[in-house]
Design a protein around this motif. Structure first.
Motif, PDB file in Angstrom:
ATOM      1  N   ARG A  63       0.833  -1.206   0.000  1.00  0.00           N
ATOM      2  CA  ARG A  63       0.000   0.000   0.000  1.00  0.00           C
ATOM      3  C   ARG A  63       0.860   1.246   0.000  1.00  0.00           C
ATOM      4  N   GLU A  64       1.890   1.278   0.849  1.00  0.00           N
ATOM      5  CA  GLU A  64       2.739   2.457   0.935  1.00  0.00           C
ATOM      6  C   GLU A  64       4.031   2.103   1.668  1.00  0.00           C
ATOM      7  N   ALA A  65       5.015   2.997   1.547  1.00  0.00           N
ATOM      8  CA  ALA A  65       6.280   2.833   2.258  1.00  0.00           C
ATOM      9  C   ALA A  65       6.832   4.204   2.583  1.00  0.00           C
ATOM     10  N   GLN A  66       7.510   4.292   3.703  1.00  0.00           N
ATOM     11  CA  GLN A  66       8.121   5.544   4.122  1.00  0.00           C
ATOM     12  C   GLN A  66       9.322   5.219   4.998  1.00  0.00           C
ATOM     13  N   GLY A  67      10.445   5.847   4.709  1.00  0.00           N
ATOM     14  CA  GLY A  67      11.636   5.637   5.523  1.00  0.00           C
ATOM     15  C   GLY A  67      12.088   4.195   5.477  1.00  0.00           C
ATOM     16  N   ALA A  68      12.089   3.521   6.620  1.00  0.00           N
ATOM     17  CA  ALA A  68      12.533   2.130   6.709  1.00  0.00           C
ATOM     18  C   ALA A  68      11.374   1.183   6.980  1.00  0.00           C
ATOM     19  N   SER A  69      10.144   1.626   6.671  1.00  0.00           N
ATOM     20  CA  SER A  69       8.996   0.756   6.909  1.00  0.00           C
ATOM     21  C   SER A  69       8.107   0.700   5.674  1.00  0.00           C
ATOM     22  N   LEU A  70       7.344  -0.377   5.612  1.00  0.00           N
ATOM     23  CA  LEU A  70       6.475  -0.643   4.469  1.00  0.00           C
ATOM     24  C   LEU A  70       5.170  -1.210   5.004  1.00  0.00           C
ATOM     25  N   THR A  71       4.044  -0.818   4.394  1.00  0.00           N
ATOM     26  CA  THR A  71       2.736  -1.315   4.813  1.00  0.00           C
ATOM     27  C   THR A  71       2.073  -2.019   3.643  1.00  0.00           C
ATOM     28  N   ASP A  72       1.565  -3.226   3.896  1.00  0.00           N
ATOM     29  CA  ASP A  72       0.967  -3.991   2.806  1.00  0.00           C
ATOM     30  C   ASP A  72      -0.529  -3.693   2.696  1.00  0.00           C
ATOM     31  N   ALA A  73      -1.147  -4.317   1.689  1.00  0.00           N
ATOM     32  CA  ALA A  73      -2.561  -4.046   1.410  1.00  0.00           C
ATOM     33  C   ALA A  73      -3.474  -4.480   2.537  1.00  0.00           C
ATOM     34  N   ASP A  74      -3.030  -5.411   3.372  1.00  0.00           N
ATOM     35  CA  ASP A  74      -3.829  -5.869   4.511  1.00  0.00           C
ATOM     36  C   ASP A  74      -3.568  -5.055   5.768  1.00  0.00           C
ATOM     37  N   GLY A  75      -2.717  -4.021   5.646  1.00  0.00           N
ATOM     38  CA  GLY A  75      -2.464  -3.135   6.779  1.00  0.00           C
ATOM     39  C   GLY A  75      -1.327  -3.556   7.681  1.00  0.00           C
ATOM     40  N   HIS A  76      -0.587  -4.616   7.337  1.00  0.00           N
ATOM     41  CA  HIS A  76       0.540  -5.037   8.155  1.00  0.00           C
ATOM     42  C   HIS A  76       1.743  -4.131   7.904  1.00  0.00           C
ATOM     43  N   ARG A  77       2.418  -3.720   8.960  1.00  0.00           N
ATOM     44  CA  ARG A  77       3.623  -2.897   8.838  1.00  0.00           C
ATOM     45  C   ARG A  77       4.868  -3.783   8.938  1.00  0.00           C
ATOM     46  N   TYR A  78       5.833  -3.516   8.082  1.00  0.00           N
ATOM     47  CA  TYR A  78       7.078  -4.278   8.055  1.00  0.00           C
ATOM     48  C   TYR A  78       8.269  -3.354   8.289  1.00  0.00           C
ATOM     49  N   ARG A  79       9.209  -3.837   9.053  1.00  0.00           N
ATOM     50  CA  ARG A  79      10.514  -3.179   9.132  1.00  0.00           C
ATOM     51  C   ARG A  79      11.300  -3.663   7.908  1.00  0.00           C
ATOM     52  N   ASP A  80      11.637  -2.743   7.033  1.00  0.00           N
ATOM     53  CA  ASP A  80      12.138  -3.109   5.711  1.00  0.00           C
ATOM     54  C   ASP A  80      13.656  -3.088   5.666  1.00  0.00           C
ATOM     55  N   PHE A  81      14.238  -4.284   5.536  1.00  0.00           N
ATOM     56  CA  PHE A  81      15.686  -4.428   5.366  1.00  0.00           C
ATOM     57  C   PHE A  81      16.030  -4.907   3.950  1.00  0.00           C
TER      58      PHE A  81
END
Length: 456
Positions: A63-81
């Protein structure tokens, strides 16, 4: 006796894979629906087939990403490495790049003419990387392809040389490998209509005598290499090896191209500047413009003069190089902003500190559990490998890959809000990465190891 893989029972790996796939399916109904809908027009439900390489039961839609995190279509937030497999190495949507997107959007995106940013960009590239002349391409693949074409035109030699296990985008001549000491086409290559082994020599990384022997015939126009192999796992150079490659090239009149598309993680000037190398050509792509598609390739004054001579010999006509969107107004302005405001020494200081913390944490996890694994690092890029010793070449690196084990770990991490590169266990830190992000990743790797060891 039960079979084990890198110190882990095969049955435990199989069980974790099944368990984590079921958890992924249950937790991502919107991604599953979007994937099913997209299959009507995109094979496997994705607009680029690489997007299916994550080992998930269906693609994860973002769905979106900002800085070092990413959010998927189901609303889960990921710490993006993973950071777009290096494309977002300086974080998703850095502030200066957002400003460029907003401001340039109202002034046209591409003209096939230079802009007022061009002189500043040329100066910034020369100051940062040490080469006086530059060209801008849309991708590192294009930059590498164009530089290799120039190398052949300048030297009049037919071949290039690559190292086994290399990756330089989708440049045709680099899709060769070694099998039992003989060059072959890279497995899985589709639609190849020419024998690439006739135009490319291939030797093992860290084998300087083999390189010198391959260059002795003086029919190799250019050696193309990363300072450290990064796409077949991570293979670091032996002390003095890259310097030996450079010396062998000089001794045989062979040009040297260093591709730092991944190893720009080393520092503001890449591995080349950090280690005082002096290549004839230098390439950086992916992250160089903050995520806007762009790549740069630089070259020496001697190469620039040789280019003019080759052009004079060839005469007018299509050079076989260039694309309409190369160096477009948006890319050039984003490139300038990234060089001036994003790829700063302070940003690298933070990235290197976070990656150092990450590598130390995973080494501790491995040691405490007595696993026959190791960690390698190149600046802000770190990788844990399910093998006991660091590989010295592509053959050894390929042997240290264990597909099901890595897939199980990746799914375990993804289901707990952590993304790492899908192709192997590579991590990147960016200026927005926090100590909390790193510590969460390390804790999740520890939990994955414990679950694999326990078989539960």
């Amino acid at each position: 006796m039960d079979k084990t893989v890198a110190g882990i029972a095969a049955a435990s790996i199989e069980a974790m894979l099944a368990r984590e796939k079921a958890r992924f399916i249950a937790g991502n109904p919107i991604s599953q629906r979007l994937g099913d809908e997209a299959k009507h027009h995109f094979p496997d439900g994705v607009p680029l087939h690489w997007m299916t390489d994550w080992g998930t039961p269906f693609p994860l839609f973002v769905r979106e990403a900002q800085g070092a995190s990413l959010t998927d279509a189901d609303g889960h937030r990921y710490r993006d490495f993973c950071l777009g497999d290096t494309g977002a190495m300086f974080g998703h949507s850095p502030g200066p790049i957002l400003t460029v997107l907003a401001e340039q959007g109202g002034h046209g995106l591409t003209y096939m003419l230079p802009t007022e940013d061009a002189p500043a960009v040329g100066r910034l590239l020369a100051e940062r990387f040490g080469l006086p002349f530059w060209q801008v391409a849309a991708t590192a693949t294009d930059a590498n392809r164009f530089a290799l074409r120039w190398a052949r035109a300048i030297t009049g030699r037919p071949k290039i040389l690559v190292f086994n296990g290399c990756y330089h985008g989708t440049v045709d001549e680099t899709f060769v490998r070694l099998r039992d000491g003989e060059p072959i086409h890279r497995p899985g290559l589709l639609g190849q209509f020419a024998d690439l082994t006739q135009g490319a020599s291939v030797v093992e990384f860290n084998d300087l005598p083999a390189l010198e022997a391959a260059l002795a015939a003086r029919d190799v126009a250019c050696v193309i290499t990363e300072p450290a192999l990064t796409n077949i796992g991570m293979v670091l150079p032996d002390p003095g090896f890259i310097e030996g490659v450079q010396a062998a090239c000089r001794a045989t009149g062979t040009l040297l191209l260093i591709d730092e598309t991944h190893t720009i993680s080393t520092g503001p000037g890449g591995w080349t500047r950090a280690h005082g190398l002096s290549p004839d050509f230098f390439v950086v792509g992916k992250a160089i413009a903050g995520g806007v598609p762009c790549a740069v390739w630089g070259f020496t004054a001697a190469i620039e003069a040789a280019m003019k001579a080759a052009r004079a010999r060839t005469g007018p006509g299509h050079s076989g190089m260039g694309t309409t969107l190369s160096a477009n107004a948006l890319a050039l302005r984003a490139l300038r902003a990234n060089l001036e405001q994003v790829m700063t020494p302070a940003a690298y200081d933070h990235m290197l500190a976070m990656s150092g913390r990450l590598a130390a944490g995973i080494r501790r996890v491995i040691a405490e559990r007595g696993l026959p694994w190791h960690v390698s690092a190149v600046g802000a890029r770190a990788e844990f490998v399910c093998g006991p010793v660091p590989p010295r070449n592509g053959t050894e690196a390929a042997a240290a890959m264990h597909g099901d084990l890595e897939a199980a770990i990746h799914l375990f991490l993804m289901n707990r809000g952590v993304l790492i590169a899908p192709f192997h266990n590579m991590t990147l830190t960016c200026p927005a990465t926090t100590t909390e992000d790193v510590d969460h990743l390390v804790a999740c790797v520890a939990a994955a190891c414990d679950a694999l060891i326990a078989g539960a």
